[in-house]
Design a protein around this motif. Structure first.
Motif, PDB file in Angstrom:
ATOM      1  N   THR A  14     -12.364  -0.452  -3.713  1.00  0.00           N
ATOM      2  CA  THR A  14     -11.695   0.543  -2.873  1.00  0.00           C
ATOM      3  C   THR A  14     -10.180   0.427  -2.999  1.00  0.00           C
ATOM      4  O   THR A  14      -9.467   1.431  -3.056  1.00  0.00           O
ATOM      5  CB  THR A  14     -12.110   0.349  -1.402  1.00  0.00           C
ATOM      6  OG1 THR A  14     -13.526   0.401  -1.318  1.00  0.00           O
ATOM      7  CG2 THR A  14     -11.507   1.427  -0.528  1.00  0.00           C
ATOM      8  N   ALA A  15      -9.682  -0.812  -3.061  1.00  0.00           N
ATOM      9  CA  ALA A  15      -8.244  -1.013  -3.193  1.00  0.00           C
ATOM     10  C   ALA A  15      -7.732  -0.469  -4.521  1.00  0.00           C
ATOM     11  O   ALA A  15      -6.644   0.116  -4.597  1.00  0.00           O
ATOM     12  CB  ALA A  15      -7.910  -2.489  -3.059  1.00  0.00           C
TER      13      ALA A  15
ATOM     14  N   ALA B 214      -4.667   3.908  -7.281  1.00  0.00           N
ATOM     15  CA  ALA B 214      -4.495   5.062  -8.168  1.00  0.00           C
ATOM     16  C   ALA B 214      -3.922   6.243  -7.401  1.00  0.00           C
ATOM     17  O   ALA B 214      -3.011   6.943  -7.879  1.00  0.00           O
ATOM     18  CB  ALA B 214      -5.838   5.425  -8.799  1.00  0.00           C
ATOM     19  N   GLY B 215      -4.435   6.478  -6.185  1.00  0.00           N
ATOM     20  CA  GLY B 215      -3.897   7.564  -5.375  1.00  0.00           C
ATOM     21  C   GLY B 215      -2.456   7.320  -4.969  1.00  0.00           C
ATOM     22  O   GLY B 215      -1.618   8.237  -4.992  1.00  0.00           O
ATOM     23  N   GLY B 216      -2.112   6.082  -4.605  1.00  0.00           N
ATOM     24  CA  GLY B 216      -0.733   5.757  -4.241  1.00  0.00           C
ATOM     25  C   GLY B 216       0.222   5.942  -5.397  1.00  0.00           C
ATOM     26  O   GLY B 216       1.340   6.453  -5.226  1.00  0.00           O
ATOM     27  N   ALA B 217      -0.200   5.531  -6.597  1.00  0.00           N
ATOM     28  CA  ALA B 217       0.659   5.700  -7.765  1.00  0.00           C
ATOM     29  C   ALA B 217       0.920   7.178  -8.038  1.00  0.00           C
ATOM     30  O   ALA B 217       2.045   7.571  -8.380  1.00  0.00           O
ATOM     31  CB  ALA B 217       0.009   5.043  -8.981  1.00  0.00           C
TER      32      ALA B 217
ATOM     33  N   ILE C 104      -2.920  -1.399  -0.657  1.00  0.00           N
ATOM     34  CA  ILE C 104      -2.902  -1.939   0.709  1.00  0.00           C
ATOM     35  C   ILE C 104      -3.532  -0.957   1.682  1.00  0.00           C
ATOM     36  O   ILE C 104      -4.318  -1.340   2.556  1.00  0.00           O
ATOM     37  CB  ILE C 104      -1.457  -2.282   1.123  1.00  0.00           C
ATOM     38  CG1 ILE C 104      -0.907  -3.394   0.241  1.00  0.00           C
ATOM     39  CG2 ILE C 104      -1.394  -2.693   2.591  1.00  0.00           C
ATOM     40  CD1 ILE C 104       0.545  -3.704   0.477  1.00  0.00           C
ATOM     41  N   VAL C 105      -3.207   0.335   1.537  1.00  0.00           N
ATOM     42  CA  VAL C 105      -3.817   1.343   2.407  1.00  0.00           C
ATOM     43  C   VAL C 105      -5.324   1.401   2.184  1.00  0.00           C
ATOM     44  O   VAL C 105      -6.115   1.477   3.142  1.00  0.00           O
ATOM     45  CB  VAL C 105      -3.170   2.720   2.170  1.00  0.00           C
ATOM     46  CG1 VAL C 105      -3.944   3.813   2.896  1.00  0.00           C
ATOM     47  CG2 VAL C 105      -1.724   2.712   2.646  1.00  0.00           C
ATOM     48  N   GLY C 106      -5.752   1.357   0.932  1.00  0.00           N
ATOM     49  CA  GLY C 106      -7.186   1.398   0.640  1.00  0.00           C
ATOM     50  C   GLY C 106      -7.925   0.198   1.204  1.00  0.00           C
ATOM     51  O   GLY C 106      -9.005   0.333   1.785  1.00  0.00           O
TER      52      GLY C 106
ATOM     53  N   PHE D 107     -11.113  -1.532   8.101  1.00  0.00           N
ATOM     54  CA  PHE D 107     -11.327  -0.880   9.394  1.00  0.00           C
ATOM     55  C   PHE D 107     -12.755  -0.355   9.514  1.00  0.00           C
ATOM     56  O   PHE D 107     -13.428  -0.547  10.535  1.00  0.00           O
ATOM     57  CB  PHE D 107     -10.324   0.273   9.563  1.00  0.00           C
ATOM     58  CG  PHE D 107     -10.619   1.164  10.739  1.00  0.00           C
ATOM     59  CD1 PHE D 107     -10.295   0.764  12.019  1.00  0.00           C
ATOM     60  CD2 PHE D 107     -11.235   2.398  10.554  1.00  0.00           C
ATOM     61  CE1 PHE D 107     -10.581   1.580  13.112  1.00  0.00           C
ATOM     62  CE2 PHE D 107     -11.518   3.216  11.634  1.00  0.00           C
ATOM     63  CZ  PHE D 107     -11.189   2.804  12.919  1.00  0.00           C
ATOM     64  N   LEU D 108     -13.243   0.312   8.495  1.00  0.00           N
ATOM     65  CA  LEU D 108     -14.566   0.926   8.562  1.00  0.00           C
ATOM     66  C   LEU D 108     -15.682  -0.106   8.554  1.00  0.00           C
ATOM     67  O   LEU D 108     -16.813   0.204   8.938  1.00  0.00           O
ATOM     68  CB  LEU D 108     -14.747   1.899   7.397  1.00  0.00           C
ATOM     69  CG  LEU D 108     -13.862   3.150   7.449  1.00  0.00           C
ATOM     70  CD1 LEU D 108     -13.988   3.944   6.167  1.00  0.00           C
ATOM     71  CD2 LEU D 108     -14.226   4.022   8.649  1.00  0.00           C
TER      72      LEU D 108
END
Length: 536
Positions: A298-299, A304-307, A340-342, A348-349
């Protein structure tokens, strides 16, 4: 009413004070040059109560006797004193007390007579002129007569209480507006939590909104970095940063948090996990290994999305000074942000029980509250770490010190909010719950603690030994500052707790965590269906 321009006012002053006629020129700089040639001067007396007024009186006496003749004594006439060479008088607060005394004396008795009173001792060296003696005797001008039966003393008390009440009349409504806004946001988040998978397009829009907010922030930061050559953007001050950066950074963190409040988030992350498994199989990594490291998968996909977001932010800024290396390093820092967000979303989930996070408080809406409290600081932490990595990697660039200074100032604001946000929201949401569980004596004790801390803050804050009043550092001052650093936050915390409790009691009859249908109905909301807990 006829409007008078600044140049007209200055020209009139020159005519009245100096007897010089100056034309009302369109060239303001030329007018100012001519005014400077007049060598006009002003006495400016600052505030500070009667101490400032007493100090200013000594300054006026020194100016009145200067310059002293070489043989001693005082100058023979008022017009030759340094005090006579000033043209303007500007005062504030305590300085206004002595300034109004001087102005009234000159107006009533003339400058020469006031000058004689300032420099003369007609009867003996120990006896001041009557006008100065009267000034000293009436220095307690706010309460001329003290005592329990004095109307002056009780008038001062009444004025103090009135002003205190008026100040609270301004502060408390705004505080209640903020507390109500946070409650509405929590209720809205709980409503989103109740939506089922059919609302996934809505949460996709929320996630996209967060990405757009972050892109705007990254575009602004890239354009403002001194090494990127945008001199106009470099001069943007703090207000521009707050409008174009910090508010949108908060928006990005809140939108990303809201995107996690539905089962859609689990479906997305589950789909991302499947994508990671397929990619791993394509490059030779077994699906079993990915299953056993699902948080890492997941991270990676979050990275990839953050980049992509960081890269798009840099491209939309399109700074005057561009370089492929700077672009790649900026994009690489986006990898850290997304990872980090991932990881935070996965963590959390996967949590089933949040009671340990909130000191054993048992309420059905803890998952929603945890997301509201910790989602924004987690997003801020991700951005801070990403930019810290970027600053370290770009130290080779000429002028990178200026970049570090600019990004460091932004980081200071983010750290402050990341610390204050969870503390404030914990008091807002759990303060009312705690008060509802306290006994009557405990509530009185808590209220007394707030009152005592408020009184300590009031009296020590006005003390001459506090940091704002005294420049030196001694044990007494350090002790007082330490007490203030504890008492002021305690007072603010108690105020927030009781305001939150009062709002909940008026609207719901109990705390928000138990009194709102939306908040309590989150008990049965599905969560964490896909993941194991991080601790086994």
């Amino acid at each position: 009413m006829i409007a008078i321009s600044t140049t007209d006012v200055l020209a009139e002053e020159a005519r009245e004070i100096n007897g010089v006629e100056l034309s009302r020129e369109n060239d303001v700089r030329a007018l100012y040059r001519k005014l400077n040639e007049l060598n006009r001067a002003a006495i400016c007396l600052s505030g500070g109560g009667i101490r400032s007024a007493s100090f200013a009186l000594g300054i006026l006496q020194a100016l009145a006797v200067h310059p002293r003749p070489s043989g001693g004594g005082i100058i023979p006439e008022a017009a030759k004193s340094l005090l006579a060479r000033f043209h303007f008088l500007s005062t504030v607060s305590g300085g206004g007390y002595i300034g109004s005394w001087l102005s009234a004396g000159i107006s009533q008795h003339g400058f020469a007579n006031m000058w004689r009173d300032l420099v003369g001792r007609p009867n003996s060296p120990d006896t001041e002129p009557q006008v100065i003696s009267w000034l000293r005797e009436n220095s307690n001008y706010l309460t001329p007569k003290l005592g329990v039966v004095s109307a002056d003393a009780w008038t001062a008390v009444a004025l103090y209480l009135r002003n205190l009440f008026l100040n609270w009349l301004v502060l408390l409504p705004w505080s209640c507006v903020i507390l109500m806004g946070l409650r509405l946001f929590a209720t809205f988040t709980a409503w989103l939590w109740r939506l089922n998978a059919s609302a996934c397009p809505l949460f996709a829009v929320v996630a996209i909104a967060g990405a757009l907010c972050l892109i705007k922030v990254l575009r602004f930061r890239t354009s403002c970095r001194p090494t990127r050559g945008n001199s106009a953007a470099r001069e943007r001050g703090q207000s521009a940063f707050l409008r174009h950066d910090l508010i949108w950074t908060i928006g990005a963190g809140l939108f990303f948090s809201l995107a996690l409040v539905s089962t859609c988030a689990e479906q997305w992350i589950g789909g991302s996990h499947k994508l990671a498994t397929d990619l791993g199989s394509w490059i030779g990594i077994s699906g079993q290994w990915i299953d056993s490291h699902d948080r890492l998968a997941t991270a990676i996909l979050g990275a990839a999305g953050g980049a992509a977001i960081f890269a798009f932010g840099w491209i939309t800024a399109w700074p005057p000074v561009r370089g492929i290396r700077d672009f790649l390093l900026w994009t690489s820092s986006g990898l850290v942000y997304g990872a980090i967000v991932g990881f935070g979303a996965h963590f959390f989930l996967s949590i089933r029980d949040f009671r340990e996070w909130f000191l054993g408080v048992d309420a059905p809406s803890l998952r929603v509250i945890a997301l509201i409290i910790f989602g924004l600081p987690w997003a801020f932490l991700a951005q801070l770490l990403a930019e810290t990595l970027f600053v370290g990697l770009t130290s080779y660039e000429d002028g990178s010190d200026a970049d570090r200074e600019w990004l460091g100032r932004a980081a200071g604001w983010m750290i402050a909010i990341a610390i204050v946000w969870p503390l404030l929201l914990y008091l807002v949401f759990f303060g009312s719950e705690v008060v509802s569980q306290l006994s009557g004596k405990a509530k009185i004790l808590l209220g007394s603690m707030g009152g005592i801390s408020g009184a300590i803050t009031l009296f020590l804050g006005k003390s001459r030994y506090s940091g704002a009043k005294r420049a030196g550092k001694d044990p007494l001052q350090l002790s007082i500052n330490t007490v203030l650093a504890i008492a002021a936050p305690v007072f603010a915390a108690v105020i927030i707790i009781f305001l939150s409790s009062a709002i909940d009691q008026m609207l719901l009859g109990q705390s928000l965590l138990r009194g709102s249908e939306l908040m309590t109905s989150t008990l049965d909301a599905p969560a964490g269906a896909r993941f194991k807990t991080p601790f086994g």
